[in-house]
Design a protein around this motif. Structure first.
Motif, PDB file in Angstrom:
ATOM      1  N   UNK A 115       0.716  -1.334   0.062  1.00  0.00           N
ATOM      2  CA  UNK A 115       0.026   0.086  -0.093  1.00  0.00           C
ATOM      3  C   UNK A 115       0.957   1.316  -0.077  1.00  0.00           C
ATOM      4  N   UNK A 116       0.483   1.990  -0.977  1.00  0.00           N
ATOM      5  CA  UNK A 116       1.314   3.556  -1.069  1.00  0.00           C
ATOM      6  C   UNK A 116       0.461   4.256  -0.257  1.00  0.00           C
ATOM      7  N   UNK A 117       1.199   4.961   0.824  1.00  0.00           N
ATOM      8  CA  UNK A 117       0.299   6.067   1.571  1.00  0.00           C
ATOM      9  C   UNK A 117       0.871   7.299   1.155  1.00  0.00           C
ATOM     10  N   UNK A 155       3.279  -1.027   4.207  1.00  0.00           N
ATOM     11  CA  UNK A 155       2.716   0.321   3.843  1.00  0.00           C
ATOM     12  C   UNK A 155       4.127   1.079   3.407  1.00  0.00           C
ATOM     13  N   UNK A 156       3.930   1.624   2.294  1.00  0.00           N
ATOM     14  CA  UNK A 156       5.270   2.655   1.930  1.00  0.00           C
ATOM     15  C   UNK A 156       4.458   4.102   2.015  1.00  0.00           C
ATOM     16  N   UNK A 157       5.431   4.870   2.982  1.00  0.00           N
ATOM     17  CA  UNK A 157       5.169   6.012   2.994  1.00  0.00           C
ATOM     18  C   UNK A 157       5.627   7.038   1.700  1.00  0.00           C
ATOM     19  N   UNK A 158       4.797   7.810   1.095  1.00  0.00           N
ATOM     20  CA  UNK A 158       5.195   8.849   0.174  1.00  0.00           C
ATOM     21  C   UNK A 158       5.282  10.262   0.716  1.00  0.00           C
ATOM     22  N   UNK A 159       6.533  10.909   0.464  1.00  0.00           N
ATOM     23  CA  UNK A 159       6.553  12.047   0.974  1.00  0.00           C
ATOM     24  C   UNK A 159       5.343  13.088   0.072  1.00  0.00           C
ATOM     25  N   UNK A 160       4.920  13.889   0.935  1.00  0.00           N
ATOM     26  CA  UNK A 160       3.873  14.844   0.288  1.00  0.00           C
ATOM     27  C   UNK A 160       4.224  16.390   0.954  1.00  0.00           C
ATOM     28  N   UNK A 179      -0.885  14.416  -8.597  1.00  0.00           N
ATOM     29  CA  UNK A 179       0.148  13.916  -9.724  1.00  0.00           C
ATOM     30  C   UNK A 179       0.798  12.684  -9.113  1.00  0.00           C
ATOM     31  N   UNK A 180       0.864  12.306  -7.950  1.00  0.00           N
ATOM     32  CA  UNK A 180       1.261  10.838  -7.656  1.00  0.00           C
ATOM     33  C   UNK A 180       0.460   9.795  -8.341  1.00  0.00           C
ATOM     34  N   UNK A 181      -1.035   9.975  -8.236  1.00  0.00           N
ATOM     35  CA  UNK A 181      -1.954   9.239  -8.887  1.00  0.00           C
ATOM     36  C   UNK A 181      -1.894   9.075 -10.301  1.00  0.00           C
ATOM     37  N   UNK A 182      -1.540  10.231 -10.895  1.00  0.00           N
ATOM     38  CA  UNK A 182      -1.120  10.222 -12.460  1.00  0.00           C
ATOM     39  C   UNK A 182      -0.057   9.371 -12.719  1.00  0.00           C
TER      40      UNK A 182
END
Length: 224
Positions: free
Chosen positions: A26-28, A63-68, A76-79
């Motif tokens: 899961x990418x958070x 779960x992998x944390x994506x810096x926001x 943009x990350x969804x794209x």
């Protein structure tokens, strides 16, 4: 199955994207979570290949944390993710299009996707975002109906622009400014940023002066 059809997204399957079935990570991204697949992430991104193959706990975490940077960072990350699942940015109907309302800059979306692709090292998405930005700016000879364009260009080319690993977007936007300089210098929004030095950084301003000077010398020589 032909290569061209795959590259264009003709065979992209949107039903696989963000589907919990067979997902193994899961990418958070802020408050948003995406179901993903380690194999796909490693295939498209050297960053994820290194991270998910490392000996650190993050490699085994569910779960992998994506810096926001802000609350809208998931867009943009969804794209990017859709692009990695065979839905090329700006080309596939299931992906977010660059054709935004005038109140929402399509160029801004291209740049945000590009910066995210640079951060997470997704070369194909970087190229797709650059191509979409070029298409956006090529809609007319000069998009005076888009007053946000100078501000967006400054985000990549200006003095306060971040240092990115890849310079393709910076190069593309600079070349557009150079080629359209006669027109944009007459636009109040561009003229203000050109005068105060916020459109381009010192390196690009020097390059612009040199290349415009060379162009002028060529024109004079040809006019003799």
């Amino acid at each position: 199955m032909d290569d061209e059809g795959f590259i264009s997204g003709q065979y992209g399957n949107s039903s696989v994207f963000d589907n919990s079935k067979d997902s193994d990570i899961i990418l958070k991204c802020g408050a948003k979570r995406f179901y993903a697949h380690r194999a796909i992430l490693r295939l498209w991104s050297p960053f994820f290949a290194r991270s998910l193959n490392s000996g650190f706990p993050v490699a085994e975490s569910a779960v992998f944390e994506i810096d926001v940077d802000d609350h809208a960072a998931h867009k943009p990350f969804c794209a990017l993710l859709k692009h990695m699942y065979g839905m090329p940015f700006g080309e596939h109907p299931a992906n977010e299009s660059q054709q935004c309302e005038k109140s929402q800059s399509g160029l801004e979306h291209c740049i945000r996707v590009y910066m995210a692709a640079d951060k997470y090292d997704i070369p194909s998405a970087r190229l797709a975002a650059v191509n979409s930005a070029q298409d956006y700016l090529a809609v007319s000879d000069f998009p005076e109906e888009y007053p946000h364009v100078p501000e967006e260009i400054a985000k990549i080319c200006g003095p306060g622009a971040p240092q990115l690993a890849d310079g393709a977007m910076r190069k593309s936007l600079f070349e557009w400014v150079r080629d359209k300089f006669d027109l944009i210098s007459q636009d109040p929004n561009f003229a203000e940023k050109i005068k105060d030095g916020s459109l381009l950084d010192a390196e690009l301003n020097t390059k612009l002066l040199f290349e415009l000077g060379a162009k002028l010398r060529r024109q004079k020589t040809m006019g003799r």
